[in-house]
Design an enzyme around this catalytic site. Structure first.
Site, short mmCIF file in Angstrom:
data_model
loop_
_atom_site.label_atom_id
_atom_site.label_comp_id
_atom_site.label_asym_id
_atom_site.label_seq_id
_atom_site.Cartn_x
_atom_site.Cartn_y
_atom_site.Cartn_z
N ASP A 141 0.75 -1.21 0.04
CA ASP A 141 -0.01 -0.04 0.21
C ASP A 141 0.92 1.27 -0.06
O ASP A 141 2.13 1.22 0.60
CB ASP A 141 -0.89 0.12 1.29
CG ASP A 141 -2.31 0.86 0.88
OD1 ASP A 141 -3.31 0.13 0.76
OD2 ASP A 141 -2.23 2.12 0.67
N THR A 157 -12.80 -2.94 -9.08
CA THR A 157 -13.75 -2.60 -9.99
C THR A 157 -13.44 -1.46 -10.89
O THR A 157 -13.01 -0.57 -10.52
CB THR A 157 -15.11 -2.45 -9.17
OG1 THR A 157 -15.33 -3.37 -8.16
CG2 THR A 157 -16.34 -2.18 -9.99
N LYS A 206 -19.68 -7.14 -13.39
CA LYS A 206 -19.32 -6.50 -12.10
C LYS A 206 -20.15 -5.21 -11.90
O LYS A 206 -20.77 -4.71 -10.66
CB LYS A 206 -17.84 -6.51 -11.83
CG LYS A 206 -17.53 -5.54 -10.79
CD LYS A 206 -18.18 -6.33 -9.02
CE LYS A 206 -17.98 -5.54 -8.12
NZ LYS A 206 -18.67 -5.60 -6.88
N ARG A 217 -28.46 -2.48 -8.40
CA ARG A 217 -28.81 -2.16 -6.90
C ARG A 217 -29.00 -0.77 -6.78
O ARG A 217 -30.11 -0.59 -5.97
CB ARG A 217 -27.82 -2.54 -5.91
CG ARG A 217 -27.56 -4.21 -5.58
CD ARG A 217 -26.39 -4.40 -4.54
NE ARG A 217 -26.77 -4.18 -3.47
CZ ARG A 217 -27.69 -4.90 -2.54
NH1 ARG A 217 -28.33 -6.23 -3.03
NH2 ARG A 217 -28.06 -4.55 -1.36
N THR A 253 -35.44 -2.80 0.36
CA THR A 253 -36.26 -1.80 1.00
C THR A 253 -35.47 -0.43 1.00
O THR A 253 -34.33 -0.30 0.57
CB THR A 253 -35.90 -2.32 2.68
OG1 THR A 253 -34.72 -2.66 2.90
CG2 THR A 253 -37.07 -3.30 3.02
N GLY A 304 -24.69 4.36 -0.12
CA GLY A 304 -23.38 4.85 0.17
C GLY A 304 -22.33 3.70 -0.21
O GLY A 304 -22.57 2.65 -0.76
N CYS A 333 -18.99 1.19 -3.41
CA CYS A 333 -19.44 0.40 -4.75
C CYS A 333 -20.53 1.22 -5.67
O CYS A 333 -20.36 1.29 -6.74
CB CYS A 333 -19.64 -1.00 -4.44
SG CYS A 333 -17.99 -1.90 -3.95
N1 LIG Z 1 -14.86 -2.26 -0.26
C1 LIG Z 1 -16.02 -3.26 -0.46
O1 LIG Z 1 -16.97 -3.78 -0.20
C2 LIG Z 1 -15.65 -3.79 -2.45
C3 LIG Z 1 -16.40 -4.77 -2.64
C4 LIG Z 1 -16.18 -5.04 -3.97
C5 LIG Z 1 -15.33 -4.28 -4.88
N2 LIG Z 1 -14.62 -3.43 -4.34
C6 LIG Z 1 -13.63 -2.94 -5.17
O2 LIG Z 1 -12.18 -3.18 -4.75
C7 LIG Z 1 -11.35 -1.95 -5.15
C8 LIG Z 1 -10.71 -1.82 -3.54
O3 LIG Z 1 -11.67 -1.42 -2.57
P1 LIG Z 1 -11.44 -1.02 -1.17
O4 LIG Z 1 -12.67 -0.83 -0.58
O5 LIG Z 1 -10.61 -1.93 -0.68
O6 LIG Z 1 -10.64 0.60 -1.11
P2 LIG Z 1 -9.62 1.00 -0.21
O7 LIG Z 1 -9.77 2.64 -0.38
O8 LIG Z 1 -10.10 0.47 1.13
O9 LIG Z 1 -8.39 0.45 -0.60
C9 LIG Z 1 -7.40 0.66 -1.56
C10 LIG Z 1 -6.09 0.78 -1.08
O10 LIG Z 1 -5.36 1.24 -2.08
C11 LIG Z 1 -4.19 1.71 -1.77
N3 LIG Z 1 -3.47 2.33 -3.00
C12 LIG Z 1 -3.83 3.22 -3.78
N4 LIG Z 1 -2.87 3.73 -4.57
C13 LIG Z 1 -1.81 2.51 -4.57
C14 LIG Z 1 -0.96 2.21 -5.25
N5 LIG Z 1 -0.35 2.71 -6.49
N6 LIG Z 1 -0.40 0.95 -4.90
C15 LIG Z 1 -0.55 0.34 -3.63
N7 LIG Z 1 -1.48 0.47 -3.02
C16 LIG Z 1 -2.53 1.80 -3.33
C17 LIG Z 1 -4.83 2.92 -0.87
O11 LIG Z 1 -3.99 3.65 -0.10
C18 LIG Z 1 -6.02 2.13 -0.16
O12 LIG Z 1 -5.40 1.64 1.09
C19 LIG Z 1 -12.17 -1.09 -5.75
O13 LIG Z 1 -12.20 -1.17 -6.99
C20 LIG Z 1 -13.65 -1.35 -5.35
O14 LIG Z 1 -14.54 -0.88 -6.15
C21 LIG Z 1 -14.92 -3.04 -3.00
#
Ligand SMILES: NC(=O)c1ccc[n+]([C@@H]2O[C@H](COP(=O)([O-])OP(=O)(O)OC[C@H]3O[C@@H](n4cnc5c(N)ncnc54)[C@H](O)[C@@H]3O)[C@@H](O)[C@H]2O)c1
Length: 456
Positions: A56, A150, A237, A244, A282, A288, A291
């Site tokens: 990260d 995504t 995806k 939703r 519902t 929020g 996604c």
């Molecule tokens: N949160 C969910 O429930 C969920 C569910 C399905 C899909 N997604 C998808 O998964 C992906 C991640 O979502 P998330 O909720 O974990 O996001 P998040 O913001 O919690 O995590 C992303 C992380 O990537 C890091 N980052 C940014 N640039 C970087 C780089 N160049 N190298 C390494 N790390 C880097 C950020 O610091 C951050 O900690 C998104 O595309 C999201 O749409 C999320």
């Protein structure tokens, strides 16, 4: 070894460990992005016996993670993500780093979970692009890259592939493998859903598909479903998320209709859902998280490029974006009915997370509602025991929030709340109002306790 650690090990062995990779190629996994998806995903590989590195760019996050600290609330059965993290740090199968280059050089399988944020309707691709640049510059022959973020359909082949090829000087499909697997978990259920939800994968060629299925099957016990191409997986995806958004917009309209009729939307939805081909959602205080609100903005750029009309999706997004303002104006109307005005009133908000029982307040309707109410002159005191972010309007206890409040507004459920009507009322001002956007309080009990009660 402590008794608790032994119990956890046994539980995890029983649930998961049948997929341990036997060959060293599938064992070395690094995951870019250690957020809501990346951390539990990396740990899911670690507790199945892989050597994992979590990458990260956030130095504080990496430091805290390496110290065994995380604010994530994921659980599997009764095992917390913090406990899993500490076990995997201690046994050396997991570490976090900001050095993505070294992580790639020490891995054979690189998974990307870096997001594409949306700002004022525009997507920001820089984070994903930068991750691909680091990966490309350090890639070895035979490595596998799986994009799991995504994305705007087309991103893997139109952005990630050229960047990886340019930076590595190698050819995708020949020198390294490239695939896209959509991430479908819901926060709070990550460990279970990585394992038990089918994973869908597309790849640039058969060899990449085969390698990706092998690696994904280490964590996914359910089916890993191959698609004929990457765009189909990327698009499915985004469609999963946007449907939703549309359904929730529809549920909100239904709620206004039933409110007009003087009947309960939650009862109507329950009745309609007894039909086996109906699955209504519902209503609530808004849509929020990372996604669903972003989904339309991932479809729109490609639709515009292809000149395809997405009018229904656009309208649903706009309607859902209006919900915080609707809740605030409802508060204004209810106060007016009680002879009070929003300007100068005190509002207790319970729940700041973007959804129930979550600590995630990204794109959170409750936060927007608080801001609108404050702008209109109300004094807002909000309590959420799980959301770690600091806000000027956040207080440390439910009692602090409720003290002399004119309205108690329930915007997200948390286990710690005491929603006993007489207890709530005992702290509040004369003629209190209860705005229950979660249908969590019994209508009759609230009225008996002396509340003006409104349910979404
Ligand atoms: N949160 C969910 O429930 C969920 C569910 C399905 C899909 N997604 C998808 O998964 C992906 C991640 O979502 P998330 O909720 O974990 O996001 P998040 O913001 O919690 O995590 C992303 C992380 O990537 C890091 N980052 C940014 N640039 C970087 C780089 N160049 N190298 C390494 N790390 C880097 C950020 O610091 C951050 O900690 C998104 O595309 C999201 O749409 C999320």
């Amino acid at each position: 070894m402590a008794v608790r650690e032994l119990e956890i090990k046994e539980e995890f062995m029983e649930q998961f460990n049948e997929n341990i990779p036997s060959d060293s190629i599938n064992k070395k996994v690094c995951v870019f992005g250690q957020g809501f998806v990346g951390l539990p995903l990396t740990l899911s590989f670690a507790f199945r016996g892989c050597e994992t590195i979590g990458v990260d760019v956030d130095e504080i996050l990496v430091k805290q993670t390496n110290e065994g600290m995380t604010h994530h609330t994921e659980m599997f059965h009764d095992v917390t993500i913090k406990e899993v993290l500490n076990i995997e740090l201690n046994n050396g199968r997991y570490k976090a780093t900001t050095d993505g280059g070294e992580a790639v050089r020490n891995s054979n399988n690189i998974i990307v979970t870096v997001g594409i944020p949306i700002k004022e309707g525009e997507y920001i691709i820089d984070y994903l692009k930068s991750a691909c640049e680091t990966i490309g510059a350090n890639l070895k022959k035979g490595d596998l890259v799986i994009i799991r973020s995504t994305v705007i359909p087309g991103t893997t082949e139109e952005l990630c592939l050229p960047v990886l090829e340019e930076k590595s000087g190698m050819k995708a499909g020949e020198d390294f493998y490239l695939a896209y697997a959509s991430e479908r978990i819901a926060e709070g259920l990550a460990f279970d859903e990585f394992a038990n939800m089918p994973t869908i994968v597309g790849a640039i060629n058969e060899a990449s598909l085969k390698r990706a299925i092998e690696v994904l099957s280490v964590v996914c016990k359910a089916e890993v479903i191959p698609a004929t191409n990457i765009k189909a997986v990327e698009t499915s995806k985004v469609f999963e998320n946007v449907q939703r958004d549309v359904n929730i917009a529809m549920a909100q309209e239904f709620a206004r209709f039933t409110e007009g009729l003087g009947i309960d939307i939650f009862e109507v939805v329950k009745l309609a859902n007894t039909h086996k081909r109906v699955n209504l959602l519902t209503p609530g205080p808004g849509v929020g998280g990372y996604c669903i609100p972003n989904a339309y903005h991932y479809i729109q750029p490609k639709a515009a490029e292809m000149d395809v009309d997405m009018g229904i999706l656009k309208l649903a997004r706009a309607k859902n974006a209006e919900l915080p303002a609707f809740i605030a104006s409802k508060a204004e109307g209810l106060l007016c009915k009680m002879g009070k005005s929003l300007n100068g009133s005190r509002i207790a908000v319970l729940g700041l997370a973007m959804k129930d029982y979550s600590n995630d307040d990204r794109i959170s309707p409750p936060i927007d509602i608080c801001k609108i109410l404050i702008e209109k002159g109300a004094e807002v005191r909000a309590f959420d025991p799980v959301v770690p972010t600091k806000y000027s309007f956040k207080v440390d206890s439910q009692e602090d929030a409720l003290k002399d409040a004119d309205i108690v507004m329930i915007l997200a459920k948390q286990h710690e709340f005491n929603l006993e009507c007489s207890d709530l009322k005992s702290f509040m001002s004369e003629n209190p109002i209860c705005m229950d956007t979660k249908a969590i309080i019994d209508n009759n009990k609230a009225i008996e306790a002396g509340f003006e009660y409104w349910r979404i």
